[in-house]
Write a protein that holds these residues in place. Structure first.
Motif, PDB file in Angstrom:
ATOM      1  N   HIS A  85       0.818  -1.212   0.000  1.00 23.82           N
ATOM      2  CA  HIS A  85       0.000   0.000   0.000  1.00 23.82           C
ATOM      3  C   HIS A  85       0.850   1.260   0.000  1.00 23.82           C
ATOM      4  O   HIS A  85       0.351   2.353  -0.290  1.00 23.82           O
ATOM      5  CB  HIS A  85      -0.907   0.014   1.233  1.00 23.82           C
TER       6      HIS A  85
ATOM      7  N   SER B 164     -10.666   1.470  -1.004  1.00 24.96           N
ATOM      8  CA  SER B 164      -9.295   1.911  -1.275  1.00 24.96           C
ATOM      9  C   SER B 164      -9.313   3.178  -2.130  1.00 24.96           C
ATOM     10  O   SER B 164      -9.268   3.102  -3.362  1.00 24.96           O
ATOM     11  CB  SER B 164      -8.509   0.808  -1.987  1.00 24.96           C
TER      12      SER B 164
ATOM     13  N   LYS C 201      -6.990   5.213  -2.629  1.00 28.25           N
ATOM     14  CA  LYS C 201      -5.734   5.339  -3.378  1.00 28.25           C
ATOM     15  C   LYS C 201      -5.835   4.609  -4.717  1.00 28.25           C
ATOM     16  O   LYS C 201      -5.315   5.087  -5.740  1.00 28.25           O
ATOM     17  CB  LYS C 201      -4.570   4.796  -2.549  1.00 28.25           C
TER      18      LYS C 201
ATOM     19  N   ALA D 288      -7.041   9.370   0.173  1.00 30.88           N
ATOM     20  CA  ALA D 288      -6.006   8.383  -0.142  1.00 30.88           C
ATOM     21  C   ALA D 288      -4.853   8.475   0.852  1.00 30.88           C
ATOM     22  O   ALA D 288      -4.324   7.448   1.305  1.00 30.88           O
ATOM     23  CB  ALA D 288      -5.499   8.590  -1.566  1.00 30.88           C
TER      24      ALA D 288
ATOM     25  N   GLU E 131      -3.709   5.471   3.554  1.00 29.08           N
ATOM     26  CA  GLU E 131      -2.353   4.929   3.684  1.00 29.08           C
ATOM     27  C   GLU E 131      -1.841   5.095   5.104  1.00 29.08           C
ATOM     28  O   GLU E 131      -1.205   4.176   5.661  1.00 29.08           O
ATOM     29  CB  GLU E 131      -1.417   5.623   2.694  1.00 29.08           C
TER      30      GLU E 131
END
Length: 307
Positions: free
Chosen positions: A150, A213, A215, A241, A245
């Motif tokens: 990630h 997610s 991202k 995003a 993370e």
């Protein structure tokens, strides 16, 4: 439709479905972001009774805007611009097809839940509408679970079954053989109907598959801009995003095994991205690394790359 016109400079249909094709809800969120940024209205809603198994995709009950309890059925909706633009016949090399402004009417959207049955009928219904709307190209968005960290940029894979599209964008043809999702069925039927297609898939870290997610959603939007030369406002996606993370970093810091596993994935990714890594030796080294890694396996079925 003018076949001399660049298909990705005309009316585009961007497609994503929740379900098997949508790890981390990345693809459906990307189309939802477009829907929020564009002036689009529902053009067509498929009949839930025809295409969905309600024991598999159950209706949901909740409160509507007026405070009344109502059912929401699983379905798919095709959105059209509120004020459709004329198809662009000529576009200068440095022109942008902006989502806001005179060309915003070139983007159509299809989003919903992957149908449970009658896929051929479903696909024909969608393509009939696409042909009537003079759609010149279709972009299919998907997301898959993968052995990726990630902490690195989310990988995307672009493919097309259309030789002209592969040449134009220097992308690959998928070599995958095996079970597929509805995206592949739509792509095959669209190519038969002379509508070129391109598929964009994002790789989502499998160890965080239970949460959305952003991202990966951002990576799909970034790649979509490159392919169709369109400017898409990101809204709060960049901040979401970064927060996504950071939250995973905090979880990994409290789990020694998870932290060690992520470090191994980072090592593999950095090896692939290394400037001196080339050719068959890189592929062999990467496969040897993965075979030697005692990693947890992803749960559920994983959509194959580029399908």
């Amino acid at each position: 439709m003018n076949k001399d016109r660049h298909p990705f400079r005309g009316r585009l249909l961007v497609v994503a479905f929740e379900g098997w094709n949508d790890a981390g809800e990345a693809a459906s969120s990307a189309v939802r972001t477009l829907q929020e940024q564009l002036d689009v209205v529902p053009l067509h809603t498929v009949d839930p009774e025809t295409y969905y198994d309600f024991q598999f995709n159950r209706p949901v009950i909740g409160f509507d805007d007026d405070g009344n309890r109502s059912l929401t059925w699983p379905t798919s909706i095709l959105y059209a611009p509120m004020v459709p633009s004329d198809v662009i016949e000529e576009v200068l090399e440095d022109d942008l097809l902006e989502v806001t402004g005179t060309n915003s009417g070139n983007i159509y959207l299809l989003q919903g839940v992957e149908p449970s049955r009658n896929w051929l009928t479903f696909t024909n219904e969608i393509l009939d509408i696409a042909l009537a709307a003079d759609i010149s190209a279709i972009v299919l968005l998907g997301a898959m679970l993968a052995d990726v960290p990630h902490t690195r940029p989310i990988s995307t894979f672009v493919s097309s079954e259309n030789a002209a599209v592969r040449h134009e964008f220097d992308v690959e043809r998928s070599s995958y053989e095996g079970p597929v999702g509805i995206l592949s069925v739509i792509a095959a039927a669209a190519e038969e109907a002379d509508i070129p297609t391109v598929a964009i898939w994002a790789s989502v870290p499998h160890y965080v598959h239970q949460s959305p997610s952003p991202k990966a959603t951002l990576a799909l939007i970034d790649k979509l801009e490159e392919i169709v030369d369109v400017v898409i406002p990101r809204g709060e996606l960049v901040e979401e995003a970064a927060a996504w993370e950071e939250n995973i970093n905090k979880l990994a810091a409290e789990d020694e095994d998870m932290s060690a596993y992520i470090a191994q994935l980072e090592q593999a990714r950095d090896m692939v991205d290394s400037p001196e890594a080339t050719g068959e030796s890189l592929a062999q080294e990467f496969e040897r690394f993965l075979r030697s890694t005692d990693k947890p396996g992803p749960e559920g079925n994983e959509p194959p790359k580029g399908v």
